[in-house]
Motif scaffolding. Structure first.
Motif, PDB file in Angstrom:
ATOM      1  N   THR A 262      -7.323   9.972   2.653  1.00  0.00           N
ATOM      2  CA  THR A 262      -6.604   8.716   2.711  1.00  0.00           C
ATOM      3  C   THR A 262      -6.250   8.300   1.281  1.00  0.00           C
ATOM      4  O   THR A 262      -6.745   8.883   0.307  1.00  0.00           O
ATOM      5  CB  THR A 262      -7.452   7.609   3.353  1.00  0.00           C
ATOM      6  OG1 THR A 262      -8.590   7.344   2.500  1.00  0.00           O
ATOM      7  CG2 THR A 262      -7.950   8.016   4.731  1.00  0.00           C
ATOM      8  N   TRP A 263      -5.425   7.282   1.148  1.00  0.00           N
ATOM      9  CA  TRP A 263      -5.086   6.745  -0.171  1.00  0.00           C
ATOM     10  C   TRP A 263      -6.334   6.303  -0.918  1.00  0.00           C
ATOM     11  O   TRP A 263      -6.502   6.580  -2.107  1.00  0.00           O
ATOM     12  CB  TRP A 263      -4.110   5.586   0.003  1.00  0.00           C
ATOM     13  CG  TRP A 263      -3.835   4.746  -1.203  1.00  0.00           C
ATOM     14  CD1 TRP A 263      -4.000   3.400  -1.305  1.00  0.00           C
ATOM     15  CD2 TRP A 263      -3.305   5.165  -2.471  1.00  0.00           C
ATOM     16  NE1 TRP A 263      -3.617   2.945  -2.549  1.00  0.00           N
ATOM     17  CE2 TRP A 263      -3.183   4.022  -3.294  1.00  0.00           C
ATOM     18  CE3 TRP A 263      -2.934   6.402  -3.004  1.00  0.00           C
ATOM     19  CZ2 TRP A 263      -2.703   4.062  -4.607  1.00  0.00           C
ATOM     20  CZ3 TRP A 263      -2.459   6.452  -4.315  1.00  0.00           C
ATOM     21  CH2 TRP A 263      -2.341   5.304  -5.101  1.00  0.00           C
TER      22      TRP A 263
ATOM     23  N   GLY B  70       3.693   1.590   7.037  1.00  0.00           N
ATOM     24  CA  GLY B  70       3.128   2.848   6.556  1.00  0.00           C
ATOM     25  C   GLY B  70       3.951   4.089   6.761  1.00  0.00           C
ATOM     26  O   GLY B  70       3.537   5.172   6.334  1.00  0.00           O
TER      27      GLY B  70
ATOM     28  N   MET C 110       1.417   4.245  -2.910  1.00  0.00           N
ATOM     29  CA  MET C 110       1.264   5.662  -2.589  1.00  0.00           C
ATOM     30  C   MET C 110       2.499   6.451  -3.006  1.00  0.00           C
ATOM     31  O   MET C 110       2.401   7.549  -3.572  1.00  0.00           O
ATOM     32  CB  MET C 110       0.991   5.819  -1.093  1.00  0.00           C
ATOM     33  CG  MET C 110      -0.348   5.240  -0.643  1.00  0.00           C
ATOM     34  SD  MET C 110      -0.540   5.167   1.169  1.00  0.00           S
ATOM     35  CE  MET C 110      -0.611   6.918   1.581  1.00  0.00           C
TER      36      MET C 110
ATOM     37  N   ASP D 277      -3.133   3.182   7.482  1.00  0.00           N
ATOM     38  CA  ASP D 277      -2.435   1.903   7.329  1.00  0.00           C
ATOM     39  C   ASP D 277      -2.698   1.114   8.615  1.00  0.00           C
ATOM     40  O   ASP D 277      -2.370   1.570   9.707  1.00  0.00           O
ATOM     41  CB  ASP D 277      -0.937   2.141   7.144  1.00  0.00           C
ATOM     42  CG  ASP D 277      -0.168   0.887   6.805  1.00  0.00           C
ATOM     43  OD1 ASP D 277      -0.315  -0.111   7.553  1.00  0.00           O
ATOM     44  OD2 ASP D 277       0.586   0.875   5.821  1.00  0.00           O
TER      45      ASP D 277
ATOM     46  N   PHE E 205      -0.641  10.651   2.684  1.00  0.00           N
ATOM     47  CA  PHE E 205       0.314  10.634   3.783  1.00  0.00           C
ATOM     48  C   PHE E 205       0.091  11.839   4.703  1.00  0.00           C
ATOM     49  O   PHE E 205      -0.261  12.918   4.231  1.00  0.00           O
ATOM     50  CB  PHE E 205       1.754  10.716   3.269  1.00  0.00           C
ATOM     51  CG  PHE E 205       2.299   9.465   2.638  1.00  0.00           C
ATOM     52  CD1 PHE E 205       2.801   8.433   3.416  1.00  0.00           C
ATOM     53  CD2 PHE E 205       2.333   9.341   1.257  1.00  0.00           C
ATOM     54  CE1 PHE E 205       3.326   7.288   2.828  1.00  0.00           C
ATOM     55  CE2 PHE E 205       2.857   8.201   0.656  1.00  0.00           C
ATOM     56  CZ  PHE E 205       3.352   7.169   1.455  1.00  0.00           C
TER      57      PHE E 205
ATOM     58  N   ARG F 140       0.848  -1.199   0.000  1.00  0.00           N
ATOM     59  CA  ARG F 140       0.000   0.000   0.000  1.00  0.00           C
ATOM     60  C   ARG F 140       0.880   1.244   0.000  1.00  0.00           C
ATOM     61  O   ARG F 140       0.659   2.187  -0.781  1.00  0.00           O
ATOM     62  CB  ARG F 140      -0.940  -0.007   1.205  1.00  0.00           C
ATOM     63  CG  ARG F 140      -1.903   1.186   1.285  1.00  0.00           C
ATOM     64  CD  ARG F 140      -2.861   0.990   2.458  1.00  0.00           C
ATOM     65  NE  ARG F 140      -3.862   2.035   2.579  1.00  0.00           N
ATOM     66  CZ  ARG F 140      -3.740   3.117   3.356  1.00  0.00           C
ATOM     67  NH1 ARG F 140      -2.640   3.295   4.076  1.00  0.00           N
ATOM     68  NH2 ARG F 140      -4.712   4.015   3.423  1.00  0.00           N
ATOM     69  N   THR F 141       1.884   1.265   0.873  1.00  0.00           N
ATOM     70  CA  THR F 141       2.806   2.395   0.924  1.00  0.00           C
ATOM     71  C   THR F 141       3.555   2.542  -0.393  1.00  0.00           C
ATOM     72  O   THR F 141       3.763   3.660  -0.893  1.00  0.00           O
ATOM     73  CB  THR F 141       3.816   2.204   2.069  1.00  0.00           C
ATOM     74  OG1 THR F 141       3.115   2.046   3.303  1.00  0.00           O
ATOM     75  CG2 THR F 141       4.755   3.391   2.184  1.00  0.00           C
TER      76      THR F 141
ATOM     77  N   THR G 123      -0.914  10.464  12.841  1.00  0.00           N
ATOM     78  CA  THR G 123      -1.944  10.679  11.830  1.00  0.00           C
ATOM     79  C   THR G 123      -3.175  11.338  12.434  1.00  0.00           C
ATOM     80  O   THR G 123      -3.818  12.170  11.790  1.00  0.00           O
ATOM     81  CB  THR G 123      -2.333   9.357  11.143  1.00  0.00           C
ATOM     82  OG1 THR G 123      -2.766   8.407  12.117  1.00  0.00           O
ATOM     83  CG2 THR G 123      -1.148   8.775  10.381  1.00  0.00           C
TER      84      THR G 123
ATOM     85  N   ALA H 119       1.545   6.920   6.333  1.00  0.00           N
ATOM     86  CA  ALA H 119       0.381   6.612   5.493  1.00  0.00           C
ATOM     87  C   ALA H 119      -0.871   6.531   6.360  1.00  0.00           C
ATOM     88  O   ALA H 119      -1.016   5.615   7.177  1.00  0.00           O
ATOM     89  CB  ALA H 119       0.599   5.298   4.753  1.00  0.00           C
TER      90      ALA H 119
ATOM     91  N   LEU I  95       2.968  14.207  -1.286  1.00  0.00           N
ATOM     92  CA  LEU I  95       2.773  13.086  -0.363  1.00  0.00           C
ATOM     93  C   LEU I  95       1.450  13.234   0.392  1.00  0.00           C
ATOM     94  O   LEU I  95       0.716  12.259   0.582  1.00  0.00           O
ATOM     95  CB  LEU I  95       3.945  13.007   0.617  1.00  0.00           C
ATOM     96  CG  LEU I  95       5.290  12.575   0.008  1.00  0.00           C
ATOM     97  CD1 LEU I  95       6.430  12.853   0.983  1.00  0.00           C
ATOM     98  CD2 LEU I  95       5.261  11.103  -0.369  1.00  0.00           C
TER      99      LEU I  95
END
Length: 294
Positions: A287-288, A202, A167, A251, A228, A163-164, A262, A248, A223
């Protein structure tokens, strides 16, 4: 009594469960439909379970413990209530905390549930993962908008998750340049100055060697755009060189310390121990997954 036809029963069942809409049913002879539906058939239809939105739940689990008040995370209350009710019924959460607020007490209760499943370390921080959230809801709720960090992979000689990785690749696409990591994820104790933020998934540090101040800000903005919580860090803030620190959002492998960062990011803070105001570029926080849908 004349029983309704098999086709009519199927249509009536589909209507009640939402499998088809009314215009579809209009194609069936209205006289063939039971009016009203026999109670025995109605009782036999399975009750649809409510759903827990995992994206909203994870967001609340990051933000709510960092709030100075009991403001609810928008869009998360219904899902959090279902989770809290399940924890309550397992005697892990007192009824007074079933309020739709995923604060420190709910975090602790969920961590106990994760431990009851045999999890420890990163898998028992109180941040719900797909497996624990789904098991908790067995027979009570379904889980939608599932989040998963993916497998661990290597990047610039550091470990991150897929996932990271995705991104970072999208941020590079936006910037039109490659980014070089100076620290990766899953690195417990690897850098004491990181205060545990890199212990889980993350979280990465980006090298800014050769970048101007304007370029550093541009990279941090990209980012942030892809999901992020990212800040340009300088030597005046801690015992470290210039770099960009990026966590991230959402995550599910985030360490507890990174979860706090976060959450602070959502609340307009800098993610440092001094809880100072956010000093990074202003963007719409996403979020992503939200970025991808946008």
């Amino acid at each position: 009594m004349r029983l309704p036809s098999y086709a009519a029963v199927l249509v009536a069942t589909a209507l009640l469960t939402g499998a088809v809409e009314a215009p579809v049913a209009q194609a069936v002879d209205a006289k063939a439909l039971p009016k009203p539906l026999p109670q025995a058939l109605s009782n036999a239809l399975p009750m649809a379970l409510p759903s827990v939105d995992m994206e909203a739940t994870i967001k609340a689990a990051q933000i709510d413990p960092r709030r100075p008040d009991n403001t609810l995370t928008p869009g998360a209350k219904a899902s959090v209530l279902l989770v809290e009710q399940a924890l309550r019924d397992r005697q892990l959460l007192d009824a007074k905390w079933v309020d739709g607020y995923f604060g420190t007490t709910t975090i602790a209760a969920f961590a106990k549930y994760q431990e009851s499943l045999g999890y420890s370390g990163l898998d028992a921080t109180g941040l719900p993962g797909k497996t624990s959230l789904t098991k908790l809801g067995t027979g009570r709720y379904t889980v939608t908008r599932i989040l998963e960090p993916g497998a661990r992979v290597s990047s610039d000689g550091f470990t991150i998750n897929t996932r990271t990785q995705k991104m970072l690749a999208e941020a590079e696409r936006l910037l039109g340049r490659d980014l070089v990591l100076s620290q990766g994820s899953y690195n417990p104790g690897g850098d004491p100055t990181s205060a545990g933020t890199h212990d889980g998934g993350g979280v990465v540090d980006i090298s800014v060697d050769g970048m101007s101040a304007a370029t550093r800000t541009t990279v941090a903005r990209a980012l942030r755009q892809v999901g992020f919580a990212a800040w340009v860090r300088n030597p005046d803030q801690g015992d470290w060189p210039w770099h960009i620190h990026a966590a991230a959002i959402s995550d599910t492998d985030l360490s507890s310390q990174a979860q706090h960062q976060t959450g602070d990011y959502y609340l307009g803070l800098n993610g440092l121990a001094d809880h100072g105001p956010d000093d990074g570029p202003k963007v719409t926080i996403r979020t992503w997954e939200e970025y991808q849908r946008s």
